[in-house]
Write a protein that holds these residues in place. Structure first.
Motif, short mmCIF file in Angstrom:
data_model
loop_
_atom_site.label_atom_id
_atom_site.label_comp_id
_atom_site.label_asym_id
_atom_site.label_seq_id
_atom_site.Cartn_x
_atom_site.Cartn_y
_atom_site.Cartn_z
N ILE A 39 -0.36 13.68 7.64
CA ILE A 39 -1.01 12.76 6.71
C ILE A 39 -0.13 11.53 6.52
O ILE A 39 1.08 11.65 6.30
CB ILE A 39 -1.26 13.44 5.35
CG1 ILE A 39 -2.21 14.62 5.52
CG2 ILE A 39 -1.80 12.44 4.33
CD1 ILE A 39 -2.40 15.46 4.27
N VAL A 40 -0.74 10.36 6.64
CA VAL A 40 -0.06 9.10 6.38
C VAL A 40 -0.48 8.64 4.99
O VAL A 40 -1.66 8.65 4.66
CB VAL A 40 -0.46 8.04 7.44
CG1 VAL A 40 0.14 6.69 7.10
CG2 VAL A 40 -0.04 8.49 8.82
N ARG A 41 0.49 8.24 4.19
CA ARG A 41 0.21 7.78 2.83
C ARG A 41 0.62 6.32 2.68
O ARG A 41 1.65 5.90 3.19
CB ARG A 41 0.96 8.64 1.82
CG ARG A 41 0.45 10.04 1.77
CD ARG A 41 1.20 10.89 0.74
NE ARG A 41 0.66 12.23 0.71
CZ ARG A 41 1.09 13.23 1.46
NH1 ARG A 41 2.10 13.05 2.28
NH2 ARG A 41 0.53 14.41 1.38
N THR A 42 -0.20 5.56 1.95
CA THR A 42 0.10 4.17 1.66
C THR A 42 -0.52 3.82 0.31
O THR A 42 -1.22 4.64 -0.28
CB THR A 42 -0.39 3.24 2.78
OG1 THR A 42 0.14 1.92 2.57
CG2 THR A 42 -1.90 3.19 2.86
N PHE A 47 -3.29 -0.88 2.31
CA PHE A 47 -4.44 -0.40 3.07
C PHE A 47 -5.52 -1.47 3.14
O PHE A 47 -6.13 -1.69 4.18
CB PHE A 47 -4.98 0.89 2.45
CG PHE A 47 -6.06 1.56 3.25
CD1 PHE A 47 -5.82 1.98 4.55
CD2 PHE A 47 -7.32 1.77 2.71
CE1 PHE A 47 -6.82 2.60 5.30
CE2 PHE A 47 -8.31 2.39 3.45
CZ PHE A 47 -8.06 2.81 4.74
N ALA A 48 -5.74 -2.18 2.04
CA ALA A 48 -6.72 -3.26 2.02
C ALA A 48 -6.34 -4.36 3.01
O ALA A 48 -7.20 -4.89 3.72
CB ALA A 48 -6.85 -3.83 0.61
N ALA A 49 -5.05 -4.69 3.09
CA ALA A 49 -4.59 -5.71 4.04
C ALA A 49 -4.80 -5.24 5.47
O ALA A 49 -5.21 -6.02 6.34
CB ALA A 49 -3.12 -6.03 3.79
N ALA A 54 -8.04 -5.38 10.48
CA ALA A 54 -8.88 -4.66 11.46
C ALA A 54 -10.26 -5.31 11.57
O ALA A 54 -10.78 -5.50 12.67
CB ALA A 54 -9.02 -3.20 11.05
N LYS A 55 -10.83 -5.69 10.44
CA LYS A 55 -12.13 -6.35 10.46
C LYS A 55 -12.07 -7.71 11.17
O LYS A 55 -13.04 -8.14 11.78
CB LYS A 55 -12.65 -6.54 9.03
CG LYS A 55 -13.09 -5.26 8.37
CD LYS A 55 -13.52 -5.50 6.94
CE LYS A 55 -13.89 -4.21 6.25
NZ LYS A 55 -14.27 -4.43 4.83
#
Length: 67
Positions: A39-42, A47-49, A54-55
């Motif tokens: 599991i990767v946590r942030t 995450f929004a950035a 990605a978008k």
């Protein structure tokens, strides 16, 4: 860490090879469905950035569609 439900993208369809995400105690967690123990946590702003990048296609060079 939390009992919140893991979500996967609708683009994954019935495919078990996908990334899942959930919120847990103010933290965003990501995992691969077939490697659930990793599991990767942030935090939400990071995450929004990432999602914004990605978008915008910033990471498109890292993947090959259909591979």
């Amino acid at each position: 860490m939390s009992d919140s439900t893991w979500q996967k993208s609708s683009y994954s369809a019935a495919n078990s090879e996908c990334v899942e995400v959930r919120t847990a105690g103010g933290v965003i967690e990501l995992r691969e469905s077939d490697e659930g123990e990793v599991i990767v946590r942030t935090i939400a702003p990071k995450f929004a950035a990432f999602l914004q990048g990605a978008k915008a296609g910033e990471f498109d060079h890292l993947v090959t569609v259909g591979a």
